[in-house]
Design a protein around this motif. Structure first.
Motif, mmCIF file in Angstrom:
data_model
loop_
_atom_site.group_PDB
_atom_site.id
_atom_site.type_symbol
_atom_site.label_atom_id
_atom_site.label_comp_id
_atom_site.label_asym_id
_atom_site.label_seq_id
_atom_site.Cartn_x
_atom_site.Cartn_y
_atom_site.Cartn_z
ATOM 1 N N ILE A 47 3.649 -53.858 12.072
ATOM 2 C CA ILE A 47 3.628 -54.949 11.097
ATOM 3 C C ILE A 47 4.805 -54.838 10.140
ATOM 4 N N ILE A 48 5.120 -53.618 9.710
ATOM 5 C CA ILE A 48 6.284 -53.416 8.835
ATOM 6 C C ILE A 48 7.400 -52.840 9.701
ATOM 7 N N ARG A 49 8.521 -53.570 9.754
ATOM 8 C CA ARG A 49 9.623 -53.197 10.635
ATOM 9 C C ARG A 49 10.914 -53.107 9.839
ATOM 10 N N ASN A 50 11.852 -52.326 10.366
ATOM 11 C CA ASN A 50 13.213 -52.351 9.818
ATOM 12 C C ASN A 50 14.185 -52.292 10.985
ATOM 13 N N ALA A 51 15.405 -52.725 10.740
ATOM 14 C CA ALA A 51 16.388 -52.859 11.809
ATOM 15 C C ALA A 51 16.680 -51.528 12.488
ATOM 16 N N ALA A 52 16.797 -50.466 11.716
ATOM 17 C CA ALA A 52 17.113 -49.159 12.302
ATOM 18 C C ALA A 52 15.995 -48.690 13.232
ATOM 19 N N GLY A 53 14.758 -48.855 12.798
ATOM 20 C CA GLY A 53 13.626 -48.454 13.631
ATOM 21 C C GLY A 53 13.505 -49.293 14.888
ATOM 22 N N MET A 54 13.712 -50.608 14.746
ATOM 23 C CA MET A 54 13.644 -51.479 15.920
ATOM 24 C C MET A 54 14.758 -51.148 16.905
ATOM 25 N N ALA A 55 15.952 -50.850 16.404
ATOM 26 C CA ALA A 55 17.065 -50.480 17.280
ATOM 27 C C ALA A 55 16.763 -49.164 18.006
ATOM 28 N N ALA A 56 16.169 -48.208 17.297
ATOM 29 C CA ALA A 56 15.794 -46.937 17.924
ATOM 30 C C ALA A 56 14.740 -47.165 19.005
ATOM 31 N N GLY A 57 13.758 -48.005 18.719
ATOM 32 C CA GLY A 57 12.731 -48.334 19.705
ATOM 33 C C GLY A 57 13.325 -49.022 20.919
ATOM 34 N N LEU A 58 14.261 -49.908 20.689
ATOM 35 C CA LEU A 58 14.920 -50.621 21.781
ATOM 36 C C LEU A 58 15.683 -49.639 22.675
ATOM 37 N N ARG A 59 16.387 -48.690 22.074
ATOM 38 C CA ARG A 59 17.102 -47.678 22.867
ATOM 39 C C ARG A 59 16.128 -46.843 23.700
ATOM 40 N N LEU A 61 13.130 -47.744 24.820
ATOM 41 C CA LEU A 61 12.582 -48.538 25.919
ATOM 42 C C LEU A 61 13.625 -48.788 27.005
ATOM 43 N N GLU A 62 14.874 -48.961 26.627
ATOM 44 C CA GLU A 62 15.920 -49.141 27.639
ATOM 45 C C GLU A 62 16.088 -47.867 28.472
ATOM 46 N N ARG A 63 15.953 -46.704 27.830
ATOM 47 C CA ARG A 63 16.016 -45.441 28.570
ATOM 48 C C ARG A 63 14.830 -45.319 29.528
ATOM 49 N N ILE A 65 13.093 -47.777 30.865
ATOM 50 C CA ILE A 65 13.306 -48.737 31.955
ATOM 51 C C ILE A 65 14.305 -48.174 32.954
ATOM 52 N N ASP A 66 15.367 -47.549 32.454
ATOM 53 C CA ASP A 66 16.367 -46.953 33.341
ATOM 54 C C ASP A 66 15.776 -45.831 34.196
ATOM 55 N N LEU A 67 14.778 -45.125 33.681
ATOM 56 C CA LEU A 67 14.108 -44.086 34.464
ATOM 57 C C LEU A 67 13.174 -44.684 35.514
ATOM 58 N N MET A 68 12.489 -45.763 35.148
ATOM 59 C CA MET A 68 11.493 -46.359 36.044
ATOM 60 C C MET A 68 12.117 -47.178 37.167
ATOM 61 N N GLU A 69 13.148 -47.924 36.836
ATOM 62 C CA GLU A 69 13.692 -48.908 37.772
ATOM 63 C C GLU A 69 14.074 -48.321 39.127
ATOM 64 N N PRO A 70 14.850 -47.240 39.188
ATOM 65 C CA PRO A 70 15.244 -46.743 40.507
ATOM 66 C C PRO A 70 14.147 -45.976 41.235
ATOM 67 N N ALA A 71 13.021 -45.704 40.563
ATOM 68 C CA ALA A 71 11.978 -44.871 41.157
ATOM 69 C C ALA A 71 11.193 -45.606 42.231
ATOM 70 N N ASN A 83 6.149 -53.217 33.499
ATOM 71 C CA ASN A 83 6.001 -54.476 32.759
ATOM 72 C C ASN A 83 5.805 -54.226 31.266
ATOM 73 N N MET A 84 5.057 -53.176 30.913
ATOM 74 C CA MET A 84 4.878 -52.832 29.493
ATOM 75 C C MET A 84 6.228 -52.558 28.844
ATOM 76 N N ALA A 85 7.068 -51.805 29.541
ATOM 77 C CA ALA A 85 8.388 -51.477 28.993
ATOM 78 C C ALA A 85 9.244 -52.729 28.855
ATOM 79 N N LEU A 86 9.197 -53.615 29.858
ATOM 80 C CA LEU A 86 9.993 -54.843 29.800
ATOM 81 C C LEU A 86 9.542 -55.743 28.649
#
Length: 108
Positions: A47-59, A61-63, A65-71, A83-86
């Motif tokens: 509910i309470i967000r900040n740009a730095a935290g959201m950017a860290a979360g995005l990084r 989740l992208e990591r 996804i990168d682990l899951m995709e080729p598996a 799908n949860m990660a996406l």
């Protein structure tokens, strides 16, 4: 209205997950990644967000996804985890694009 439109649409077709190609030697810990996805979303997309935290979360989740995709996704649980990660990634992307506070979500 939406109810009227819904009554005139054909019934939805059941969805079947499509397995992604499998790569030998790549076997991520899907249950562990699901825990990481949930923790990331609870920590950085609450509910309470900040740009730095959201950017860290995005990084994170992208990591993930990168682990899951080729598996190769071979079970419904793995497809669900992917799908949860996406979805989490798209939530964080949209939240980073929105600069104002909306409804119950507060941007610090």
């Amino acid at each position: 209205c939406a109810t009227h439109i819904n009554h005139h649409l054909p019934p939805p077709r059941p969805l079947t997950p499509t397995a992604m190609p499998s790569y030998p030697g790549v076997s991520p810990d899907f249950p562990g990644l699901v825990r990481e996805i949930k923790h990331t979303m609870q920590t950085h997309a609450g509910i309470i967000r900040n740009a730095a935290g959201m950017a860290a979360g995005l990084r994170t989740l992208e990591r993930v996804i990168d682990l899951m995709e080729p598996a190769g996704l071979t079970s419904p649980e793995e497809v669900e985890a992917f799908n949860m990660a996406l979805v989490g990634r798209e939530i964080l992307r949209a939240a980073l694009d929105r600069k104002e506070s909306v409804g119950a979500h507060w941007v610090e």
